[in-house]
Design a protein around this motif. Structure first.
Motif, PDB file in Angstrom:
ATOM      1  N   PRO A  22      41.191  49.222  49.568  1.00  0.00           N
ATOM      2  CA  PRO A  22      41.544  49.343  50.978  1.00  0.00           C
ATOM      3  C   PRO A  22      41.675  47.974  51.623  1.00  0.00           C
ATOM      4  CG  PRO A  22      39.205  49.687  50.704  1.00  0.00           C
ATOM      5  CD  PRO A  22      39.762  49.513  49.317  1.00  0.00           C
ATOM      6  N   SER A  23      42.076  47.961  52.878  1.00  0.00           N
ATOM      7  CA  SER A  23      42.158  46.711  53.635  1.00  0.00           C
ATOM      8  C   SER A  23      40.799  46.006  53.634  1.00  0.00           C
ATOM      9  CB  SER A  23      42.589  47.007  55.071  1.00  0.00           C
ATOM     10  OG  SER A  23      42.637  45.837  55.832  1.00  0.00           O
ATOM     11  N   GLY A  24      40.813  44.701  53.399  1.00  0.00           N
ATOM     12  CA  GLY A  24      39.579  43.926  53.382  1.00  0.00           C
ATOM     13  C   GLY A  24      38.933  43.803  52.029  1.00  0.00           C
ATOM     14  N   PHE A 198      41.356  47.179  38.574  1.00  0.00           N
ATOM     15  CA  PHE A 198      40.072  46.943  39.231  1.00  0.00           C
ATOM     16  C   PHE A 198      40.120  47.435  40.673  1.00  0.00           C
ATOM     17  CE2 PHE A 198      41.114  43.579  36.232  1.00  0.00           C
ATOM     18  CZ  PHE A 198      40.065  43.692  35.327  1.00  0.00           C
ATOM     19  N   LEU A 199      39.052  48.097  41.079  1.00  0.00           N
ATOM     20  CA  LEU A 199      38.877  48.479  42.473  1.00  0.00           C
ATOM     21  C   LEU A 199      38.150  47.359  43.193  1.00  0.00           C
ATOM     22  CD1 LEU A 199      38.949  50.622  44.759  1.00  0.00           C
ATOM     23  CD2 LEU A 199      36.702  51.392  43.921  1.00  0.00           C
ATOM     24  N   LEU A 200      38.692  46.962  44.353  1.00  0.00           N
ATOM     25  CA  LEU A 200      38.091  45.922  45.182  1.00  0.00           C
ATOM     26  C   LEU A 200      37.757  46.537  46.535  1.00  0.00           C
ATOM     27  CD1 LEU A 200      40.686  43.079  44.432  1.00  0.00           C
ATOM     28  CD2 LEU A 200      38.629  43.650  43.136  1.00  0.00           C
ATOM     29  N   THR A 201      36.529  46.381  46.975  1.00  0.00           N
ATOM     30  CA  THR A 201      36.088  47.041  48.206  1.00  0.00           C
ATOM     31  C   THR A 201      35.638  46.017  49.257  1.00  0.00           C
ATOM     32  OG1 THR A 201      33.877  47.315  47.241  1.00  0.00           O
ATOM     33  CG2 THR A 201      35.421  49.156  47.016  1.00  0.00           C
ATOM     34  N   PRO A 202      35.713  46.383  50.546  1.00  0.00           N
ATOM     35  CA  PRO A 202      35.395  45.419  51.614  1.00  0.00           C
ATOM     36  C   PRO A 202      33.959  44.934  51.623  1.00  0.00           C
ATOM     37  CG  PRO A 202      36.661  47.277  52.469  1.00  0.00           C
ATOM     38  CD  PRO A 202      36.259  47.639  51.079  1.00  0.00           C
ATOM     39  N   ASP A 203      33.029  45.688  51.054  1.00  0.00           N
ATOM     40  CA  ASP A 203      31.637  45.245  51.057  1.00  0.00           C
ATOM     41  C   ASP A 203      31.413  44.053  50.138  1.00  0.00           C
ATOM     42  OD1 ASP A 203      32.212  47.077  48.993  1.00  0.00           O
ATOM     43  OD2 ASP A 203      30.088  47.505  48.675  1.00  0.00           O
ATOM     44  N   CYS A 204      32.243  43.917  49.099  1.00  0.00           N
ATOM     45  CA  CYS A 204      32.168  42.760  48.185  1.00  0.00           C
ATOM     46  C   CYS A 204      33.593  42.341  47.840  1.00  0.00           C
ATOM     47  CB  CYS A 204      31.398  43.115  46.922  1.00  0.00           C
ATOM     48  SG  CYS A 204      29.661  43.516  47.178  1.00  0.00           S
ATOM     49  N   GLN A 216      38.343  44.886  24.466  1.00  0.00           N
ATOM     50  CA  GLN A 216      38.655  43.513  24.067  1.00  0.00           C
ATOM     51  C   GLN A 216      38.768  42.563  25.252  1.00  0.00           C
ATOM     52  OE1 GLN A 216      40.507  46.216  23.630  1.00  0.00           O
ATOM     53  NE2 GLN A 216      42.722  45.826  23.768  1.00  0.00           N
ATOM     54  N   LEU A 217      38.940  43.106  26.469  1.00  0.00           N
ATOM     55  CA  LEU A 217      39.043  42.251  27.650  1.00  0.00           C
ATOM     56  C   LEU A 217      37.733  42.144  28.420  1.00  0.00           C
ATOM     57  CD1 LEU A 217      42.520  43.298  29.137  1.00  0.00           C
ATOM     58  CD2 LEU A 217      42.007  41.535  27.428  1.00  0.00           C
ATOM     59  N   ARG A 218      36.764  42.945  28.098  1.00  0.00           N
ATOM     60  CA  ARG A 218      35.510  42.967  28.857  1.00  0.00           C
ATOM     61  C   ARG A 218      34.800  41.610  28.911  1.00  0.00           C
ATOM     62  NH1 ARG A 218      33.564  47.837  30.558  1.00  0.00           N
ATOM     63  NH2 ARG A 218      34.809  49.627  29.911  1.00  0.00           N
ATOM     64  N   PRO A 219      34.761  40.826  27.815  1.00  0.00           N
ATOM     65  CA  PRO A 219      34.066  39.533  27.906  1.00  0.00           C
ATOM     66  C   PRO A 219      34.716  38.551  28.877  1.00  0.00           C
ATOM     67  CG  PRO A 219      34.364  40.210  25.610  1.00  0.00           C
ATOM     68  CD  PRO A 219      35.210  41.115  26.441  1.00  0.00           C
ATOM     69  N   MET A 220      35.938  38.799  29.285  1.00  0.00           N
ATOM     70  CA  MET A 220      36.673  37.850  30.124  1.00  0.00           C
ATOM     71  C   MET A 220      36.526  38.124  31.614  1.00  0.00           C
ATOM     72  SD  MET A 220      40.056  38.023  27.750  1.00  0.00           S
ATOM     73  CE  MET A 220      39.739  38.348  26.003  1.00  0.00           C
ATOM     74  N   ILE A 221      35.978  39.281  31.957  1.00  0.00           N
ATOM     75  CA  ILE A 221      35.873  39.671  33.363  1.00  0.00           C
ATOM     76  C   ILE A 221      34.404  39.796  33.735  1.00  0.00           C
ATOM     77  CG2 ILE A 221      36.456  41.403  35.084  1.00  0.00           C
ATOM     78  CD1 ILE A 221      38.885  39.942  34.004  1.00  0.00           C
ATOM     79  N   HIS A 222      33.968  38.950  34.660  1.00  0.00           N
ATOM     80  CA  HIS A 222      32.593  39.014  35.148  1.00  0.00           C
ATOM     81  C   HIS A 222      32.545  39.972  36.332  1.00  0.00           C
ATOM     82  CE1 HIS A 222      31.436  35.788  32.483  1.00  0.00           C
ATOM     83  NE2 HIS A 222      32.438  35.052  32.942  1.00  0.00           N
ATOM     84  N   LEU A 223      31.682  40.968  36.238  1.00  0.00           N
ATOM     85  CA  LEU A 223      31.685  42.052  37.208  1.00  0.00           C
ATOM     86  C   LEU A 223      30.807  41.787  38.427  1.00  0.00           C
ATOM     87  CD1 LEU A 223      31.611  45.097  34.756  1.00  0.00           C
ATOM     88  CD2 LEU A 223      33.578  43.839  35.664  1.00  0.00           C
ATOM     89  N   ASN A 224      30.176  40.628  38.479  1.00  0.00           N
ATOM     90  CA  ASN A 224      29.303  40.323  39.623  1.00  0.00           C
ATOM     91  C   ASN A 224      29.818  39.164  40.484  1.00  0.00           C
ATOM     92  OD1 ASN A 224      28.889  38.433  37.655  1.00  0.00           O
ATOM     93  ND2 ASN A 224      26.660  38.398  37.838  1.00  0.00           N
ATOM     94  N   VAL A 225      31.021  38.672  40.185  1.00  0.00           N
ATOM     95  CA  VAL A 225      31.628  37.605  40.979  1.00  0.00           C
ATOM     96  C   VAL A 225      33.098  37.951  41.217  1.00  0.00           C
ATOM     97  CG1 VAL A 225      30.068  35.804  40.139  1.00  0.00           C
ATOM     98  CG2 VAL A 225      32.211  36.257  38.929  1.00  0.00           C
TER      99      VAL A 225
END
Length: 246
Positions: A22-24, A198-204, A216-225
């Motif tokens: 969503p927006s934000g 990836f879902l991106l939400t306004p809270d983070c 095979q792509l999981r090691p390349m994406i950090h889910l906390n930043v």
């Protein structure tokens, strides 16, 4: 027809990444950062359906910009992306792909146009023609998807999202609205064509919540930043690696 098999190796591959929210939520910023990392030292292309809003980021990122105006037919998207690919941009950002579905002249509008052509204001006939009115829009959408799968550049597609809600009766017998999460505004099969999304939400803002993320792509994406240039560069290195010696 002659069929030949050879040992499979991982060759240079093109990625189709989706940022959805969503927006934000940070869709455009995340797309720009990923594109910068994927493109390395080269400029990338941005196809902008939102009246030039992508140019707000012109001082932060190096990219070439093109406006896409309504009607937002699938064929218009396909042509714009093909032009950018022929120009050999390493990365193409489309912001937003949701207009192809719900924007002016997009799939929903096109379906209504077809329905009006077939049945006019005859509501009984409209009911009978409802499925048939999807044939042409869906066919051209599928053609667009097939063209996307042949693009040599990396694609980053931004989608708006809407909250899916459901009315449920609680223990007191009262109706309550329950959130079922965020859904991309897109043709229902479109998310399945993406390499990762990836879902991106306004809270983070920018912090990815994987919708689709192959092992095979999981090691390349950090889910906390937030998604950033480093993630893009790491994805680019993986996509370009080719075979490894055992």
């Amino acid at each position: 027809m002659s069929i030949t098999f050879r040992r499979a190796i991982r060759e240079n591959v093109s990625l189709i990444l989706g940022v959805i929210g969503p927006s934000g939520g940070g869709k455009t910023m995340s797309a720009m950062r990923l594109a910068t990392g994927l493109a390395g030292t080269k400029p990338f292309a941005v196809i902008d359906t939102e009246a030039g809003r992508a140019k707000h980021y012109a001082e932060q990122f190096v990219f070439d910009h093109a406006d896409l105006k309504p009607p937002f037919r699938p064929s218009v998207y396909a042509e714009a992306i093909a032009v950018a690919d022929d120009a050999k941009y390493p990365v193409i950002v489309v912001d937003s792909c949701s207009h192809e579905h719900a924007g002016e002249g997009g799939l929903l509008d096109w379906h209504e146009e077809e329905l009006q052509r077939m049945a006019g204001d005859d509501w009984e006939k409209r009911k009978a023609c409802k499925m048939a009115a999807w044939i042409k829009p869906k066919m051209v959408h599928k053609q667009m998807v097939q063209r996307l799968l042949q693009i040599r550049a990396h694609l980053i597609l931004a989608f708006r999202a809407e909250e899916k809600i459901e009315m449920v009766k609680d223990s007191d017998g009262k109706m309550r609205i329950i959130s079922k999460g965020w859904m991309p505004i897109a043709e229902k099969n479109m998310p399945y064509e993406l390499t990762a999304s990836f879902l991106l939400t306004p809270d983070c803002p920018g912090v990815p919540h994987p919708i689709k993320l192959p092992e095979q792509l999981r090691p390349m994406i950090h889910l906390n930043v937030p998604l950033d240039e480093t993630a893009g560069a790491t994805l680019a290195a993986w996509a370009a690696a080719g075979a490894t010696k055992s």
